[in-house]
Scaffold this motif. Structure first.
Motif, PDB file in Angstrom:
ATOM      1  N   TRP A  18     -32.422  69.927  22.367  1.00 22.86           N
ATOM      2  CA  TRP A  18     -30.941  70.515  22.623  1.00 22.86           C
ATOM      3  C   TRP A  18     -30.328  69.716  23.769  1.00 22.86           C
ATOM      4  CZ3 TRP A  18     -30.280  72.054  18.317  1.00 22.86           C
ATOM      5  CH2 TRP A  18     -31.278  73.048  17.627  1.00 22.86           C
ATOM      6  N   ASN A  19     -30.915  69.038  24.821  1.00 23.40           N
ATOM      7  CA  ASN A  19     -30.304  68.410  26.172  1.00 23.40           C
ATOM      8  C   ASN A  19     -30.472  67.105  26.282  1.00 23.40           C
ATOM      9  OD1 ASN A  19     -29.504  71.241  27.605  1.00 23.40           O
ATOM     10  ND2 ASN A  19     -31.486  71.330  26.542  1.00 23.40           N
ATOM     11  N   VAL A  59     -24.932  74.184  16.494  1.00 26.88           N
ATOM     12  CA  VAL A  59     -24.855  75.550  15.790  1.00 26.88           C
ATOM     13  C   VAL A  59     -26.212  75.718  15.421  1.00 26.88           C
ATOM     14  CG1 VAL A  59     -22.521  74.929  14.722  1.00 26.88           C
ATOM     15  CG2 VAL A  59     -24.534  74.380  13.576  1.00 26.88           C
ATOM     16  N   HIS A  60     -27.197  75.094  15.640  1.00 25.00           N
ATOM     17  CA  HIS A  60     -28.490  75.291  15.263  1.00 25.00           C
ATOM     18  C   HIS A  60     -29.445  75.947  16.228  1.00 25.00           C
ATOM     19  CE1 HIS A  60     -27.922  73.367  11.325  1.00 25.00           C
ATOM     20  NE2 HIS A  60     -27.604  72.301  11.967  1.00 25.00           N
ATOM     21  N   ASN A  61     -28.912  75.866  17.569  1.00 28.49           N
ATOM     22  CA  ASN A  61     -29.470  76.551  18.685  1.00 28.49           C
ATOM     23  C   ASN A  61     -29.064  77.793  18.912  1.00 28.49           C
ATOM     24  OD1 ASN A  61     -30.462  77.079  21.244  1.00 28.49           O
ATOM     25  ND2 ASN A  61     -29.794  74.924  22.186  1.00 28.49           N
ATOM     26  N   SER A  76     -29.135  79.345  22.473  1.00 29.88           N
ATOM     27  CA  SER A  76     -27.800  79.191  23.423  1.00 29.88           C
ATOM     28  C   SER A  76     -26.691  80.183  23.065  1.00 29.88           C
ATOM     29  CB  SER A  76     -27.558  77.893  23.243  1.00 29.88           C
ATOM     30  OG  SER A  76     -28.233  76.883  24.108  1.00 29.88           O
ATOM     31  N   CYS A  77     -26.637  80.391  21.671  1.00 27.21           N
ATOM     32  CA  CYS A  77     -25.465  81.284  21.211  1.00 27.21           C
ATOM     33  C   CYS A  77     -25.755  82.885  21.952  1.00 27.21           C
ATOM     34  CB  CYS A  77     -25.647  81.451  19.847  1.00 27.21           C
ATOM     35  SG  CYS A  77     -24.132  81.086  18.952  1.00 27.21           S
ATOM     36  N   ARG A  78     -27.102  83.277  22.062  1.00 23.28           N
ATOM     37  CA  ARG A  78     -27.351  84.556  22.570  1.00 23.28           C
ATOM     38  C   ARG A  78     -27.108  84.417  24.043  1.00 23.28           C
ATOM     39  NH1 ARG A  78     -31.619  83.621  18.929  1.00 23.28           N
ATOM     40  NH2 ARG A  78     -32.970  83.228  20.413  1.00 23.28           N
ATOM     41  N   VAL A  79     -27.622  83.305  24.866  1.00 21.24           N
ATOM     42  CA  VAL A  79     -27.450  83.180  26.059  1.00 21.24           C
ATOM     43  C   VAL A  79     -25.916  82.881  26.406  1.00 21.24           C
ATOM     44  CG1 VAL A  79     -27.533  81.490  28.107  1.00 21.24           C
ATOM     45  CG2 VAL A  79     -29.250  81.827  26.752  1.00 21.24           C
TER      46      VAL A  79
END
Length: 179
Positions: free
Chosen positions: A34-35, A132-134, A137-140
């Motif tokens: 992701w990074n 969009v698959h992470n 990160s959406c929750r964070v």
């Protein structure tokens, strides 16, 4: 360079003694998924990454390492980057060591640095973007007070591949509640 405190963390500029944890972080498969980050084949490269993160002199970024208040070991990394002082906006990104995941490290780091951006740098917007698959990160983003604003098509270059994903855009303004 400032130190920031959260309920469980000390955020401070990166230091060369963080190299073992930085090495682990930069080589973790989930982080690399992701990074985007440089290849890190050894501790010397990790030390250089820490030195680079601690050098805020060009004004384009501000980077901290999160240290657990009890163990005093590095548990994560957070950066305010793409800082635009004219438009008073920036982006934020973070990484968490595997052993520290699920303990609120990311949301604490993101919230503390975002508050610092508003209070110390006078920024008016901080943006958090992710594939969009992470889903983590959406929750964070939501937990740290960022508002989901939309999806940018094909905006995320998947590290280490030619693939592109859509990207979620989250934003936080100074009057938005954080943690």
């Amino acid at each position: 360079m400032e130190r920031l405190l959260t309920a469980a963390l000390i955020l401070r500029p990166p230091a060369e003694e963080d190299a073992p944890e930085a090495y682990e972080l930069m080589n973790d498969p989930d982080v690399r998924l992701w990074n985007p980050t440089r290849d890190c084949p050894d501790l010397a490269t990790a030390e250089a990454w820490c030195r680079d993160g601690a050098d805020w002199s060009d004004g384009s970024h501000a980077t901290w390492h999160a240290v657990d208040q009890e163990t005093l070991r590095m548990v994560g990394n957070v950066s305010l980057f793409a800082i635009d002082t004219d438009d008073r906006v920036a982006k934020i990104g973070y990484r968490v060591l595997p052993a520290a995941r699920g303990r609120g490290v990311a949301r604490q780091m993101v919230d503390a640095v975002t508050r610092w951006a508003f209070e110390s740098r006078g920024l008016m917007r901080v943006q958090l973007e992710h594939s969009v698959h992470n889903e983590a990160s959406c929750r964070v983003a939501g937990a740290a007070g960022f508002v989901y604003e939309g999806t940018a098509r094909s905006a995320y270059a998947v590290p280490g591949s030619d693939r592109r994903d859509d990207s979620h855009i989250h934003g936080r303004l100074p009057d938005d509640p954080g943690l």
